[in-house]
Design a protein around this motif. Structure first.
Motif, PDB file in Angstrom:
ATOM      1  N   VAL A  27      14.423  41.487 119.638  1.00 34.13           N
ATOM      2  CA  VAL A  27      14.084  41.473 118.211  1.00 34.13           C
ATOM      3  C   VAL A  27      13.632  40.101 117.729  1.00 34.13           C
ATOM      4  O   VAL A  27      13.122  39.970 116.613  1.00 34.13           O
ATOM      5  CB  VAL A  27      15.280  41.930 117.342  1.00 34.13           C
ATOM      6  N   VAL A  28      13.808  39.069 118.520  1.00 36.58           N
ATOM      7  CA  VAL A  28      13.621  37.694 118.060  1.00 36.58           C
ATOM      8  C   VAL A  28      12.239  37.428 117.463  1.00 36.58           C
ATOM      9  O   VAL A  28      12.147  36.876 116.353  1.00 36.58           O
ATOM     10  CB  VAL A  28      13.948  36.695 119.190  1.00 36.58           C
ATOM     11  N   PRO A  29      11.124  37.767 118.123  1.00 33.18           N
ATOM     12  CA  PRO A  29       9.814  37.437 117.538  1.00 33.18           C
ATOM     13  C   PRO A  29       9.586  38.044 116.158  1.00 33.18           C
ATOM     14  O   PRO A  29       9.025  37.393 115.274  1.00 33.18           O
ATOM     15  CB  PRO A  29       8.829  37.998 118.568  1.00 33.18           C
ATOM     16  N   ARG A  30      10.041  39.292 115.960  1.00 36.06           N
ATOM     17  CA  ARG A  30       9.854  39.930 114.652  1.00 36.06           C
ATOM     18  C   ARG A  30      10.905  39.514 113.641  1.00 36.06           C
ATOM     19  O   ARG A  30      10.756  39.761 112.438  1.00 36.06           O
ATOM     20  CB  ARG A  30       9.859  41.455 114.805  1.00 36.06           C
ATOM     21  N   ALA A  31      11.969  38.850 114.094  1.00 40.47           N
ATOM     22  CA  ALA A  31      12.999  38.369 113.169  1.00 40.47           C
ATOM     23  C   ALA A  31      12.565  37.100 112.443  1.00 40.47           C
ATOM     24  O   ALA A  31      13.153  36.747 111.416  1.00 40.47           O
ATOM     25  CB  ALA A  31      14.303  38.107 113.924  1.00 40.47           C
ATOM     26  N   VAL A  32      11.549  36.412 112.957  1.00 40.58           N
ATOM     27  CA  VAL A  32      11.120  35.137 112.372  1.00 40.58           C
ATOM     28  C   VAL A  32      10.822  35.260 110.880  1.00 40.58           C
ATOM     29  O   VAL A  32      11.376  34.504 110.068  1.00 40.58           O
ATOM     30  CB  VAL A  32       9.918  34.566 113.157  1.00 40.58           C
ATOM     31  N   PRO A  33       9.969  36.199 110.420  1.00 36.81           N
ATOM     32  CA  PRO A  33       9.729  36.299 108.975  1.00 36.81           C
ATOM     33  C   PRO A  33      10.935  36.798 108.185  1.00 36.81           C
ATOM     34  O   PRO A  33      11.046  36.513 106.986  1.00 36.81           O
ATOM     35  CB  PRO A  33       8.550  37.281 108.874  1.00 36.81           C
ATOM     36  N   ILE A  34      11.836  37.520 108.822  1.00 42.83           N
ATOM     37  CA  ILE A  34      13.049  37.969 108.126  1.00 42.83           C
ATOM     38  C   ILE A  34      13.936  36.770 107.822  1.00 42.83           C
ATOM     39  O   ILE A  34      14.479  36.641 106.713  1.00 42.83           O
ATOM     40  CB  ILE A  34      13.814  39.012 108.964  1.00 42.83           C
ATOM     41  N   VAL A  35      14.090  35.873 108.781  1.00 43.47           N
ATOM     42  CA  VAL A  35      14.874  34.653 108.566  1.00 43.47           C
ATOM     43  C   VAL A  35      14.257  33.820 107.450  1.00 43.47           C
ATOM     44  O   VAL A  35      14.962  33.313 106.560  1.00 43.47           O
ATOM     45  CB  VAL A  35      14.972  33.845 109.879  1.00 43.47           C
ATOM     46  N   GLU A  36      12.946  33.659 107.464  1.00 42.66           N
ATOM     47  CA  GLU A  36      12.269  32.901 106.404  1.00 42.66           C
ATOM     48  C   GLU A  36      12.518  33.522 105.034  1.00 42.66           C
ATOM     49  O   GLU A  36      12.783  32.812 104.051  1.00 42.66           O
ATOM     50  CB  GLU A  36      10.766  32.862 106.677  1.00 42.66           C
ATOM     51  N   SER A  37      12.452  34.842 104.973  1.00 44.48           N
ATOM     52  CA  SER A  37      12.607  35.538 103.698  1.00 44.48           C
ATOM     53  C   SER A  37      14.019  35.412 103.149  1.00 44.48           C
ATOM     54  O   SER A  37      14.209  35.174 101.947  1.00 44.48           O
ATOM     55  CB  SER A  37      12.244  37.017 103.875  1.00 44.48           C
ATOM     56  N   MET A  38      15.021  35.554 104.011  1.00 39.52           N
ATOM     57  CA  MET A  38      16.396  35.405 103.545  1.00 39.52           C
ATOM     58  C   MET A  38      16.679  33.973 103.110  1.00 39.52           C
ATOM     59  O   MET A  38      17.432  33.734 102.155  1.00 39.52           O
ATOM     60  CB  MET A  38      17.378  35.834 104.641  1.00 39.52           C
ATOM     61  N   ALA A  39      16.066  32.996 103.784  1.00 35.72           N
ATOM     62  CA  ALA A  39      16.214  31.600 103.367  1.00 35.72           C
ATOM     63  C   ALA A  39      15.647  31.412 101.962  1.00 35.72           C
ATOM     64  O   ALA A  39      16.244  30.725 101.121  1.00 35.72           O
ATOM     65  CB  ALA A  39      15.517  30.675 104.357  1.00 35.72           C
TER      66      ALA A  39
END
Length: 412
Positions: A365-377
């Motif tokens: 899941v790591v590559p697609r998690a990148v924008p999720i991490v940015e969004s939660m930040a």
């Protein structure tokens, strides 16, 4: 609960294979230009079916703004966002074997224990499908305000998959916080550079190639693998964070660990910093470099700190409050729970057996998690910023105090 934030509040709805997923975003400042075109780029970065090492589920993830704007301008009223599930396939989960077994390391059993009922297809609310509107779309709105009003930049990237590391820990650098290459990277990395290393999003071609090969190997063996995502927040105003229980790193940890499949969070020097003595780990203060007015690229209302730190082992946060230095942290993601291999497990009625799961799932899941991490930040920072601005506004109405250190002084 399904609501995140206090001043900038996001309430989400939807399951993996329902008709749509979406959210209500309350607290968006009025008067900001906003259309679907401002939100869609992050949705596209997160969408499934991007490469051979992601789930083949083909969702366009087109976001629709349902309310809260008029003629492309935010009204200050709740913004409704909706994304249709166009490629749902409940039949993948409707076979007798899948119905009998709680999938190993998935949320089937715990949701059933909690609610007495569970979604029969996908992961229901525990699926990563939940992140698309409630996190990524809402985060894109938050991020636009942060960027336009304060010049905040948020960039995440892959730092490890399995045993392949972008910055391997060593005796010299047990933590990335002391690695000059890492510190140089987070000063300048942007999303365009990160996405030039698709499909893995690790900004080093040699490492990225090894990671892609590793994920493909696990995919071909009907297995999965985990990894880590690192995120940097630049130009974050000072003073954000609400001690004692809502310290900025605490709310960041809360946000990140609420993302499906997360298993770890570390900020600044993190766990590697535990191996460094205080004489090295401490961040000495130095005078911040002067930036001529109008040349800092920030909004005129943004005040620059008079002090900065020589090092940044603290990761931009001290005492739970942002200090003006870049904020950086790392989030750990476990291997996706659903794999194609046959697994020995037990049915709901306590009978031992073998489960061979079906469906379309990411091997990592790591590559697609990148924008999720940015969004939660972005959701964390805007919520903390609105709280601090309310405090500063209330304080500014009082007569100035005599004999105290002036804390707000814009550099000239």
């Amino acid at each position: 609960m399904s609501t995140f934030g206090n001043h900038f509040r996001v309430t989400t709805y939807g399951e993996s294979h329902c008709l749509s997923v979406g959210c209500i975003v309350d607290g968006v400042p009025p008067g900001m230009a906003l259309t679907e075109d401002d939100i869609q780029p992050q949705m596209t970065r997160r969408r499934p079916g991007q490469s051979a090492i992601t789930t083949p589920r083909n969702e366009k993830d087109r976001v629709e703004i349902q309310s809260g704007t008029e003629f492309g301008i935010t009204l200050g009223t709740p913004i409704g966002l909706k994304v249709m599930n166009e490629n749902q396939r409940k039949q993948d989960y409707g076979n007798q074997t899948m119905d009998l077994y709680p999938r190993p390391s998935h949320a089937d059993w715990t949701y059933l224990e909690k609610y007495g009922v569970k979604a029969s297809s996908g992961g229901g609310r525990s699926s990563a499908r939940e992140t698309i509107a409630g996190r990524v779309a809402a985060g894109a709105i938050a991020e636009k305000y942060l960027r336009e009003a304060f010049g905040v930049e948020i960039v995440a990237f892959t730092t490890s998959i399995g045993n392949e590391f972008l910055f391997p820990p060593s005796a010299t650098h047990p933590t990335c916080a002391t690695n000059p290459e890492f510190l140089k990277l987070i000063e300048s990395i942007d999303r365009k550079a990160v996405d030039s290393f698709l499909p893995v999003r690790a900004p080093n071609q040699e490492v990225s190639d090894r990671m892609e090969k590793l994920v493909a190997d696990f995919r071909d063996r009907q297995d999965s693998i985990g990894g880590t995502v690192t995120c940097v927040i630049r130009n974050c105003p000072t003073g954000l964070g609400e001690p004692c229980f809502d310290k900025l790193e605490a709310t960041l940890a809360h946000a990140m660990l609420s993302i499906p499949a997360t298993k770890g969070f570390e900020i600044g020097s993190g766990f590697g910093g535990c191996q460094v003595p205080g004489s090295i780990h401490n961040d000495p203060f130095i005078k911040a470099p002067a930036v001529p007015a109008g040349q800092n690229g920030l909004h005129a209302s943004v005040r620059l700190p008079r002090l900065t730190t020589k090092t940044n082992n603290s990761g931009g946060i001290q005492g739970g409050i942002s200090n003006g230095a870049p904020i950086y942290f790392t989030v750990g993601f476990k291997p996706p729970a659903t794999i194609g291999q046959a697994q020995n497990t037990t049915t709901y009625d306590e009978t031992e057996g073998v489960l061979e799961a079906k469906g379309r799932h990411d091997p990592c899941v790591v590559p697609r998690a990148v924008p999720i991490v940015e969004s939660m930040a972005a959701l964390v920072i805007i919520d903390a910023l609105l709280a601090q601005k309310a405090r500063e506004s209330a304080r500014s109405l009082l007569p100035p105090l005599k004999g105290v250190i002036p804390v707000h002084q814009t550099q000239q």
